[in-house]
Write an enzyme that holds these catalytic residues in place. Structure first.
Site, short mmCIF file in Angstrom:
data_model
loop_
_atom_site.label_atom_id
_atom_site.label_comp_id
_atom_site.label_asym_id
_atom_site.label_seq_id
_atom_site.Cartn_x
_atom_site.Cartn_y
_atom_site.Cartn_z
N HIS A 63 0.81 -1.28 0.23
CA HIS A 63 0.34 -0.34 0.09
C HIS A 63 0.76 1.18 0.00
O HIS A 63 -0.05 2.08 1.05
CB HIS A 63 -1.04 0.10 1.20
N HIS A 64 2.16 1.70 -0.11
CA HIS A 64 3.14 2.99 -0.58
C HIS A 64 2.58 3.76 -1.69
O HIS A 64 3.00 4.79 -1.42
CB HIS A 64 4.38 2.18 -0.49
N LYS A 69 -2.74 -2.49 -8.01
CA LYS A 69 -3.52 -2.89 -9.21
C LYS A 69 -2.38 -4.18 -9.66
O LYS A 69 -1.47 -4.54 -8.92
CB LYS A 69 -2.63 -1.79 -10.34
N LYS A 93 6.95 -4.39 -10.07
CA LYS A 93 6.77 -4.30 -11.80
C LYS A 93 6.46 -2.42 -12.14
O LYS A 93 7.91 -1.54 -12.62
CB LYS A 93 5.84 -5.15 -11.97
N ASP A 98 7.75 3.06 -13.38
CA ASP A 98 7.17 4.25 -12.68
C ASP A 98 6.01 4.46 -12.79
O ASP A 98 5.23 6.13 -13.45
CB ASP A 98 8.31 5.38 -13.43
N LYS A 105 -3.02 -8.48 -6.52
CA LYS A 105 -3.31 -10.08 -7.20
C LYS A 105 -3.97 -10.45 -7.45
O LYS A 105 -4.73 -10.67 -6.07
CB LYS A 105 -2.09 -11.17 -7.71
N SER A 361 -2.45 0.11 -18.67
CA SER A 361 -3.36 0.18 -17.76
C SER A 361 -3.48 1.40 -17.12
O SER A 361 -4.61 1.60 -16.38
CB SER A 361 -3.38 -1.25 -16.67
#
Ligand code: NAD
Length: 468
Positions: A63-64, A69, A93, A98, A105, A361
């Site tokens: 959650h940084h 995603k 990833k 960036d 997931k 995405s």
């Protein structure tokens, strides 16, 4: 196969990278662990009236940065450890390219082929509802995407379900990416992961010194390429590599592997599979054996794009490829990785090579939040500027451009051009970044990619004041 679980494998690679850094132990632990996992079981009424229990998961690794995603996998081998491993890879990833997301997931333990479309829709809608109820989905919370066994159709069901219960209807459409283009999706997303794999391979091949170490000449054209898995990632990677001048010599799908040293025509193989249900028997090809046999075929470049755990202690020594681009997540396990590194194989690691999907995405999510198509407001104005430049050049040289060149020069960028150019730029820049880190620490690209990711996540924690 190694005794380590998938998540332990990822952590072994992570730990190797962390050993080069002097971050506090607690910070390294915070980065490595999975922040939250939601495990659910819910009933499905099947078309024949019977009831079955469906097992599913969503793991949010870090959650940084928010939202988190990551795709949703539909497969009968889905389990908690796999979902956690894949969520962790997503964090690293996103950091490498960036993209300002944490990693997540999802997994639904079903083989899509065993269920009707109506049943898959009921499963997907119920799964979405479960996520929403526990605050595991939302444009600023956690944004799923496609993965193995899922695609735009499933993403449209998720969006529609979430829309019905969204606390913020204005941005609800940004709750999921990989949607159909008519439903808030962005052109280029479907192909993005495979296209990104192609950019990664092409870029790696440009470095003369790296290629010389592998005994190869620079440039992709003419290189022989084998691809395992012809789904979303594998098919598109193969297609763009073929268009870029690579020669496809080996292909594999669930039913087996085929080979032809003179080259295989991808579209024709796909048409043959559609007609006969198998790639095996494709005219002019040799049947190498099962789905894994392709991994060991004679080729310069290998793209495993099916599943994790394909190259292990058992077969790594027999791999002939000089360059491996990991289209799939975790296709080389930690033991396999040790052997390939020893052999001097250049591995473009999953956390870099398949980052094209999450990159596009991100573009889709931005477009959904902006509520406007990329380029819509600026296209005409850019064309007018280009037109003036073209006219000035024509006046200065006294030679008019031919009609085609003129049109090409003046034509403003369409949304898909912008998406693809953003993807290309991202993949090239990230390759240079991890290659520089590899040189700085004198390590392989995978270790470098993990070092890069760990440092970036550490900086984010530092900026939040969590670590002095
Ligand atoms: P997909 O469901 O579209 O395709 C997977 C294909 O692999 C299917 O055609 C299946 O029949 C085939 N396959 C299964 N087992 C095989 C085997 N042993 N050998 C050969 N082929 C086999 O899935 P996908 O989205 O292409 O995902 C593939 C991999 O790429 C997964 O590891 C996934 O996590 C990863 N990935 C996907 C994306 C994405 O955007 N879809 C992004 C990053 C990473």
């Amino acid at each position: 196969m190694s005794q380590l679980s998938f998540f332990e494998q990822v952590n072994r690679m992570f730990d190797r990278a962390a050993s080069y850094l002097d971050h506090p132990k607690g910070l390294i632990e915070q980065i490595r662990m999975v922040n939250s996992v939601y495990r659910m079981e819910f009933p499905l009424r099947r078309d024949d009236g019977s009831v079955e229990t469906i097992e599913a998961y969503r793991a949010e690794h870090s959650h940084h940065k928010l939202p988190t995603k990551g795709g949703i996998r539909y497969a009968d081998y889905v389990n908690e450890d796999e979902v956690m491993a894949l969520a962790a890879l997503m964090t690293y990833k996103c950091a490498i390219v960036d993209v300002p997301f944490g990693g997540a997931k999802g997994g639904i333990k079903v083989n899509s082929r065993d269920y009707s479309t109506a049943e898959l829709e009921r499963i997907t809608r119920r799964y979405t509802f479960e996520l929403a109820k526990k605050n595991f989905i939302g444009p600023g919370i956690d944004v799923p995407a496609p993965d193995y066994g899922s695609g735009p159709r499933e993403m449209a069901w998720i969006m529609d379900t979430y829309n019905q219960i969204a606390p913020d209807p204005l941005n609800a459409i940004a709750c999921v990416t990989g949607k159909p283009v008519g439903q808030g999706g962005v052109r280029g997303r479907k192909e993005a992961t495979g296209r990104g794999v192609y950019f990664a391979v092409r870029e790696a091949c440009t470095f003369e010194d790296d290629m010389a170490k592998l005994g190869l000449t620079p440039g992709l054209p003419g290189k022989t390429v084998a691809v395992q898995g012809l789904g979303n990632v594998g098919y598109h990677a193969a297609k763009f590599i073929e268009e870029g001048g690579g020669k496809l010599v080996g292909l594999s799908e669930i039913e087996g592997s085929i080979y032809n040293a003179d080259g295989l025509d991808l579209e024709s193989v796909m048409a043959f599979r559609k007609e006969t249900g198998s790639i095996v028997g494709y005219p002019g090809s040799t049947h190498l054996g099962d789905a894994r046999a392709v991994l060991e075929c004679a080729c310069d470049v290998l793209v495993p794009a099916a599943l994790e755990g394909q190259i292990t202690r058992e077969n790594a020594a027999r791999i002939q490829a000089k360059l491996i681009a990991e289209g799939a997540n975790g296709p080389v396990d930690a033991d396999g990785d040790d052997i390939l590194r020893e052999k001097g194989v250049l591995i473009l690691p999953d956390i870099y090579a398949n980052a094209g999907g999450v990159t596009v995405s991100y573009f889709e999510w931005l477009r959904n939040l902006q509520h406007v198509r990329f380029g819509r407001m600026s296209k005409r104005s850019e064309q007018a500027t280009q037109e003036r430049i073209v006219q000035a050049v024509e006046r200065a040289t006294g030679t008019p451009f031919d009609a085609d060149t003129r049109r090409e020069l003046i034509h403003g960028a369409d949304e898909v051009d912008l998406v693809n150019s953003g993807l290309e730029d991202t993949m090239i820049a990230a390759y240079h970044e991890i290659r520089d880190v590899a040189k700085q620490y004198n390590v392989d690209l995978r270790t470098a990619a993990f070092i890069d990711a760990i440092n970036k996540v550490a900086v984010a924690y530092g900026q939040m004041g969590i670590w002095p």
